[in-house]
Design a protein around this motif. Structure first.
Motif, PDB file in Angstrom:
ATOM      1  N   PRO A   6      68.783  36.088  58.787  1.00  0.00           N
ATOM      2  CA  PRO A   6      69.204  34.797  57.936  1.00  0.00           C
ATOM      3  C   PRO A   6      69.315  33.522  58.751  1.00  0.00           C
ATOM      4  N   SER A   7      69.607  33.569  60.142  1.00  0.00           N
ATOM      5  CA  SER A   7      69.512  32.560  61.001  1.00  0.00           C
ATOM      6  C   SER A   7      68.153  31.948  61.147  1.00  0.00           C
ATOM      7  N   ARG A   8      67.288  32.767  60.916  1.00  0.00           N
ATOM      8  CA  ARG A   8      65.957  32.231  61.123  1.00  0.00           C
ATOM      9  C   ARG A   8      65.455  31.773  59.866  1.00  0.00           C
ATOM     10  N   LEU A   9      65.795  32.016  58.566  1.00  0.00           N
ATOM     11  CA  LEU A   9      65.532  31.498  57.374  1.00  0.00           C
ATOM     12  C   LEU A   9      65.922  29.941  57.430  1.00  0.00           C
ATOM     13  N   LYS A  10      67.298  29.701  57.895  1.00  0.00           N
ATOM     14  CA  LYS A  10      68.265  28.460  57.885  1.00  0.00           C
ATOM     15  C   LYS A  10      67.407  27.739  58.909  1.00  0.00           C
ATOM     16  N   LEU A  11      66.980  28.249  60.046  1.00  0.00           N
ATOM     17  CA  LEU A  11      66.210  27.138  60.865  1.00  0.00           C
ATOM     18  C   LEU A  11      65.176  26.818  60.500  1.00  0.00           C
ATOM     19  N   ALA A  12      64.173  27.576  60.162  1.00  0.00           N
ATOM     20  CA  ALA A  12      62.833  27.105  59.283  1.00  0.00           C
ATOM     21  C   ALA A  12      62.997  26.201  58.136  1.00  0.00           C
ATOM     22  N   ALA A  27      60.063  27.486  46.226  1.00  0.00           N
ATOM     23  CA  ALA A  27      59.914  29.112  46.282  1.00  0.00           C
ATOM     24  C   ALA A  27      60.048  29.702  44.993  1.00  0.00           C
ATOM     25  N   GLY A  28      60.445  29.240  44.079  1.00  0.00           N
ATOM     26  CA  GLY A  28      60.459  29.822  42.761  1.00  0.00           C
ATOM     27  C   GLY A  28      61.567  30.770  42.605  1.00  0.00           C
ATOM     28  N   LEU A  29      62.678  30.682  43.433  1.00  0.00           N
ATOM     29  CA  LEU A  29      64.007  31.518  43.487  1.00  0.00           C
ATOM     30  C   LEU A  29      65.156  30.694  42.948  1.00  0.00           C
ATOM     31  N   SER A  30      66.052  31.472  42.445  1.00  0.00           N
ATOM     32  CA  SER A  30      67.406  31.185  42.337  1.00  0.00           C
ATOM     33  C   SER A  30      68.162  30.423  43.495  1.00  0.00           C
ATOM     34  N   LEU A  31      68.920  29.416  43.448  1.00  0.00           N
ATOM     35  CA  LEU A  31      69.813  28.733  44.506  1.00  0.00           C
ATOM     36  C   LEU A  31      70.653  29.881  45.118  1.00  0.00           C
ATOM     37  N   ARG A  32      71.214  30.961  44.005  1.00  0.00           N
ATOM     38  CA  ARG A  32      72.041  31.932  44.468  1.00  0.00           C
ATOM     39  C   ARG A  32      71.455  32.931  45.499  1.00  0.00           C
ATOM     40  N   MET A  33      70.063  33.137  45.424  1.00  0.00           N
ATOM     41  CA  MET A  33      69.343  33.953  46.159  1.00  0.00           C
ATOM     42  C   MET A  33      69.266  33.358  47.682  1.00  0.00           C
ATOM     43  N   ILE A  34      68.825  32.240  47.672  1.00  0.00           N
ATOM     44  CA  ILE A  34      68.903  31.382  49.011  1.00  0.00           C
ATOM     45  C   ILE A  34      70.059  31.402  49.868  1.00  0.00           C
ATOM     46  N   VAL A  35      71.221  31.176  49.175  1.00  0.00           N
ATOM     47  CA  VAL A  35      72.507  31.148  49.680  1.00  0.00           C
ATOM     48  C   VAL A  35      72.765  32.738  50.203  1.00  0.00           C
ATOM     49  N   ASP A  36      72.506  33.728  49.431  1.00  0.00           N
ATOM     50  CA  ASP A  36      72.724  34.888  49.857  1.00  0.00           C
ATOM     51  C   ASP A  36      71.828  35.347  51.313  1.00  0.00           C
ATOM     52  N   TYR A  37      70.543  34.764  51.195  1.00  0.00           N
ATOM     53  CA  TYR A  37      69.738  35.230  52.371  1.00  0.00           C
ATOM     54  C   TYR A  37      70.182  34.409  53.556  1.00  0.00           C
ATOM     55  N   GLU A  38      70.878  33.190  53.329  1.00  0.00           N
ATOM     56  CA  GLU A  38      71.248  32.489  54.505  1.00  0.00           C
ATOM     57  C   GLU A  38      72.560  33.003  55.038  1.00  0.00           C
ATOM     58  N   LYS A  39      73.194  34.071  54.293  1.00  0.00           N
ATOM     59  CA  LYS A  39      74.821  34.425  54.644  1.00  0.00           C
ATOM     60  C   LYS A  39      74.364  35.140  55.977  1.00  0.00           C
ATOM     61  N   ASP A  40      75.481  35.273  57.101  1.00  0.00           N
ATOM     62  CA  ASP A  40      75.603  35.834  58.068  1.00  0.00           C
ATOM     63  C   ASP A  40      75.047  37.138  58.025  1.00  0.00           C
ATOM     64  N   TYR A  41      75.583  37.962  56.951  1.00  0.00           N
ATOM     65  CA  TYR A  41      75.252  39.268  56.852  1.00  0.00           C
ATOM     66  C   TYR A  41      74.887  39.515  55.473  1.00  0.00           C
ATOM     67  N   LEU A  43      73.276  41.001  52.220  1.00  0.00           N
ATOM     68  CA  LEU A  43      73.422  42.374  51.914  1.00  0.00           C
ATOM     69  C   LEU A  43      72.046  42.995  51.332  1.00  0.00           C
ATOM     70  N   TYR A  44      71.019  42.243  51.179  1.00  0.00           N
ATOM     71  CA  TYR A  44      69.874  42.915  50.857  1.00  0.00           C
ATOM     72  C   TYR A  44      68.591  42.350  51.279  1.00  0.00           C
ATOM     73  N   GLU A  45      67.780  43.355  51.563  1.00  0.00           N
ATOM     74  CA  GLU A  45      66.368  42.521  52.335  1.00  0.00           C
ATOM     75  C   GLU A  45      65.530  41.630  51.188  1.00  0.00           C
ATOM     76  N   PRO A  46      64.858  40.509  51.863  1.00  0.00           N
ATOM     77  CA  PRO A  46      64.065  39.691  50.597  1.00  0.00           C
ATOM     78  C   PRO A  46      62.827  40.642  50.453  1.00  0.00           C
ATOM     79  N   SER A  47      62.367  40.746  49.162  1.00  0.00           N
ATOM     80  CA  SER A  47      60.912  41.556  49.016  1.00  0.00           C
ATOM     81  C   SER A  47      59.731  40.722  49.839  1.00  0.00           C
TER      82      SER A  47
END
Length: 346
Positions: A6-12, A27-41, A43-47
């Motif tokens: 997640p820290s690398r997504l936030k940096l980019a 990116a054609g994604l929901s805001l909730r997905m981006i928030v989840d992908y940038e969390k320290d932990y 919960l699931y891998e992006p496709s």
């Protein structure tokens, strides 16, 4: 198998000046997905499709998002000059450049023994006395400094360039793990960038380990830079009884500073009366020296980085190779390493 970081997504994202909402839309994604992908932990891998969208929007290679944790930089320790004028996107992008600088610095240190840090803590000193003390410590005397970037590097300060196309990010510095870093905006004039280097040096010695933000702090760093680049005894030694602007222009080349920086320093050092100072300011303004100088000074660049890259290139490790090894776009590396105008693709 490497996991999504997640820290690398936030940096980019911050390097591209995007909010999470903006990234989600592009990116054609929901805001909730981006928030989840940038969390320290996360919960699931992006496709794979999601990663492909990040690559398309952020212009970072897919492997970048699966590396080790990105070292953080506390914004409160960074000497941003115009923090109140900066947007959160500008601040995030600039700090992101600093995080990339840490990665590149660690990379160089794997291959080379670089100069050790040689700074003194001058907290509590006046800017004038601190400038004199550091010149004495570095055995510079009162001579003009040939190259500020090289001087910083020789004394163990890590210097990188910035390409932030905004007046709000002139330059900045910070301490991290006992090391000192300076980032200079290459969009500024050569004289301004040189003064910025001295300004950030002032922050490093006067405001070590945390730069409180505020106008007074910036005034101190400016006064340090002025005194460091133009020692008072040299200014007074010029002894211009009736100083003309043309005479000032000749002197400015001795210290490689802007016309207005020298006029201000002459007044500060007591070499000009108020009347003389006001006349010089009016004439310099009328002749356009607030926007340009009479002659273009060659921009200072890192001599150490040039040497490191040349040595690596001899072993076949070129900038594109480093880009692939670190999974950092060539454009980002060229902007950090004083390689202005190089290709910006990944």
């Amino acid at each position: 198998m490497a996991k999504f970081n997640p820290s690398r997504l936030k940096l980019a994202r911050t390097r591209r000046g995007l909010t999470m909402t903006a990234l989600a839309k592009k990116a054609g994604l929901s805001l909730r997905m981006i928030v989840d992908y940038e969390k320290d932990y996360c919960l699931y891998e992006p496709s794979e499709q999601t990663i492909a969208s990040f690559v398309d929007v952020l212009k970072y290679p897919a492997d970048f998002f699966f590396g080790e944790d990105i070292e953080s930089i506390d914004p409160s320790t960074v000497s941003f000059r115009s923090l109140k004028k900066m947007t959160s996107a500008q601040e995030g992008a600039a700090i992101g450049a600093g995080q990339l600088g840490l990665i590149v610095s660690d990379y160089f240190e794997q291959y080379f023994k670089l100069p050790e840090l040689n700074l003194i803590d001058l907290r509590g000193e006046t800017p004038e006395s601190a400038a004199r003390a550091l010149r004495d410590y570095w055995k510079l005397g009162s001579k003009s400094i040939f190259n500020m970037v090289h001087l910083l590097e020789m004394n163990g300060i890590k210097v990188f360039s910035l390409s932030e196309n905004t007046a709000e990010v002139d330059a900045y510095s910070f301490w991290k793990a006992g090391k000192a870093y300076v980032f200079l905006n290459n969009q500024k004039t050569a004289e301004r960038s040189r003064f910025d280097a001295a300004h950030e040096l002032g922050h490093l010695v006067l405001h070590k380990h945390g730069t409180p933000q505020g106008k007074d702090i910036e005034i101190e760093a400016n006064e340090f830079a002025s005194a460091f680049l133009m020692p008072k005894e040299n200014i007074l030694a010029a002894k211009m009884r009736n100083p003309s602007l043309d005479a000032v222009l000749q002197l400015r080349h001795n210290w490689k500073v802007s016309t207005f920086a020298l006029i201000y320093r002459m007044r500060q050092a007591g070499a000009l009366t108020t009347w003389q100072y006001n006349n010089l300011v009016r004439e310099a303004s009328a002749r356009g020296f607030r926007l340009r100088e009479d002659q273009v000074m060659e921009r200072e660049r890192s001599m150490i980085i040039d040497s490191l890259l040349d040595a690596l290139a001899d072993d076949g490790i070129t900038l594109p190779v480093i880009s692939r090894q670190l999974n950092i776009p060539v454009g980002e590396l060229s902007n950090l390493l004083f390689r202005f105008g190089l290709i910006q693709s990944i």
